[in-house]
Design a protein around this motif. Structure first.
Motif, short mmCIF file in Angstrom:
data_model
loop_
_atom_site.label_atom_id
_atom_site.label_comp_id
_atom_site.label_asym_id
_atom_site.label_seq_id
_atom_site.Cartn_x
_atom_site.Cartn_y
_atom_site.Cartn_z
N GLN A 103 1.08 -1.27 0.32
CA GLN A 103 -0.38 0.01 0.30
C GLN A 103 1.41 1.06 -0.03
N LEU A 104 0.69 2.11 -0.79
CA LEU A 104 1.30 3.51 -0.66
C LEU A 104 0.37 4.10 -0.19
N VAL A 105 0.96 5.59 0.50
CA VAL A 105 -0.12 6.81 1.39
C VAL A 105 0.62 7.82 0.62
N GLU A 106 -0.18 8.36 -0.25
CA GLU A 106 1.30 9.76 -0.33
C GLU A 106 0.33 10.87 0.51
N SER A 122 5.93 13.36 -0.16
CA SER A 122 6.12 12.19 0.80
C SER A 122 4.82 11.05 0.16
N CYS A 123 6.15 10.06 0.35
CA CYS A 123 5.02 8.38 -0.38
C CYS A 123 5.58 7.33 0.26
N ALA A 124 4.94 6.93 1.14
CA ALA A 124 5.12 5.80 2.51
C ALA A 124 4.66 4.59 1.80
N ALA A 125 4.85 3.14 2.01
CA ALA A 125 5.02 1.72 1.31
C ALA A 125 5.04 1.35 2.53
N ARG A 150 14.59 9.50 -1.39
CA ARG A 150 14.34 7.89 -1.18
C ARG A 150 15.45 8.08 -0.09
N ASP A 151 14.62 6.78 0.81
CA ASP A 151 15.15 5.97 2.55
C ASP A 151 14.33 4.65 2.20
N ASN A 152 15.49 4.09 1.61
CA ASN A 152 15.63 2.50 1.46
C ASN A 152 15.13 2.29 3.14
N ALA A 153 15.67 2.54 3.94
CA ALA A 153 15.33 2.25 5.45
C ALA A 153 13.29 2.13 5.59
N LYS A 154 13.25 3.31 4.74
CA LYS A 154 11.99 3.61 5.84
C LYS A 154 10.99 3.38 4.35
N ASN A 155 11.71 2.46 3.45
CA ASN A 155 10.26 2.43 2.40
C ASN A 155 9.42 4.15 1.84
N THR A 156 10.12 5.09 1.97
CA THR A 156 9.77 6.00 2.04
C THR A 156 10.30 7.02 0.51
N VAL A 157 9.91 7.64 -0.06
CA VAL A 157 10.10 8.39 -1.35
C VAL A 157 9.43 9.94 -1.48
N GLU A 161 8.41 -8.63 -10.18
CA GLU A 161 8.32 -7.68 -9.46
C GLU A 161 6.76 -7.13 -10.20
N ILE A 162 6.09 -5.88 -8.64
CA ILE A 162 5.18 -5.63 -8.78
C ILE A 162 4.74 -3.91 -8.78
N ASP A 163 3.78 -3.53 -9.36
CA ASP A 163 3.86 -2.63 -9.36
C ASP A 163 2.81 -2.04 -8.75
N SER A 164 2.65 -1.03 -7.73
CA SER A 164 2.34 -0.76 -6.77
C SER A 164 2.18 1.03 -7.11
N TRP A 165 0.47 1.45 -6.80
CA TRP A 165 0.42 2.65 -7.30
C TRP A 165 -0.07 3.47 -5.74
N GLY A 166 -0.82 4.27 -5.75
CA GLY A 166 -0.74 5.08 -4.59
C GLY A 166 -2.30 5.78 -5.14
N GLN A 167 -3.19 6.90 -4.46
CA GLN A 167 -4.27 6.90 -4.53
C GLN A 167 -4.17 8.27 -5.20
N GLY A 168 -3.08 9.01 -5.17
CA GLY A 168 -2.92 10.23 -6.17
C GLY A 168 -2.64 11.56 -4.97
N THR A 169 -2.41 12.30 -5.07
CA THR A 169 -2.77 13.83 -4.90
C THR A 169 -2.85 15.27 -5.58
N GLN A 170 -3.16 15.37 -5.29
CA GLN A 170 -3.56 17.34 -6.36
C GLN A 170 -2.24 18.12 -6.05
N VAL A 171 -2.09 18.52 -7.00
CA VAL A 171 -1.23 19.46 -7.10
C VAL A 171 -1.82 21.08 -7.88
N THR A 172 -1.95 21.65 -7.70
CA THR A 172 -2.84 23.25 -8.62
C THR A 172 -1.67 24.23 -8.56
#
Length: 121
Positions: free
Chosen positions: A3-6, A21-24, A71-78, A107-118
């Motif tokens: 699960q990815l949360v942005e 930010s995004c955390a897996a 990216r923080d590989n230890a925390k799985n964040t980007v 390998e699997i691709d997982s997507w976040g729900q999206g975040t709006q930038v205006t």
């Protein structure tokens, strides 16, 4: 499934900055690449920036010199630091992680729900 949360989207004036930010989390053995895509109304989803586990990066030409992915590989964040924002950066930004659930899994691709930038004055 991962699960990815942005977080971090919002409204900003031209020339301003935002940090996404995004955390897996979930069943993750390893993550190869993480990145950000964006989709503006009426347009196809496009790659903004991507970073691999070895730290190598690639950017869309339109954001080079303005955006920085980390990216923080230890925390799985980007993270995506976006500076000198322009109205044409307005879009929904999606986080993606390309990961494996075990050493021998595909390998699997997982997507976040999206975040709006205006970007608007």
């Amino acid at each position: 499934q991962a699960q990815l949360v942005e977080s971090g989207g919002g409204l900003v004036q031209p020339g301003g900055s935002l940090r996404l930010s995004c955390a897996a989390s979930g069943r993750i053995f390893s993550i190869n690449a993480m990145g950000w895509y964006r989709q503006a109304p009426g347009k196809q989803r496009e790659l903004v920036a991507r970073i691999r586990s070895d730290g190598s990066t690639n950017y869309a030409d339109s954001v080079k010199g303005r955006f920085t992915i980390s990216r923080d590989n230890a925390k799985n964040t980007v993270n995506l630091q976006m500076n000198s924002l322009k109205p044409e950066d307005t879009a929904v930004y999606y986080c993606i992680a390309q990961y494996r659930v075990s050493v021998s899994a595909y390998e699997i691709d997982s997507w976040g729900q999206g975040t709006q930038v205006t970007v608007s004055s």
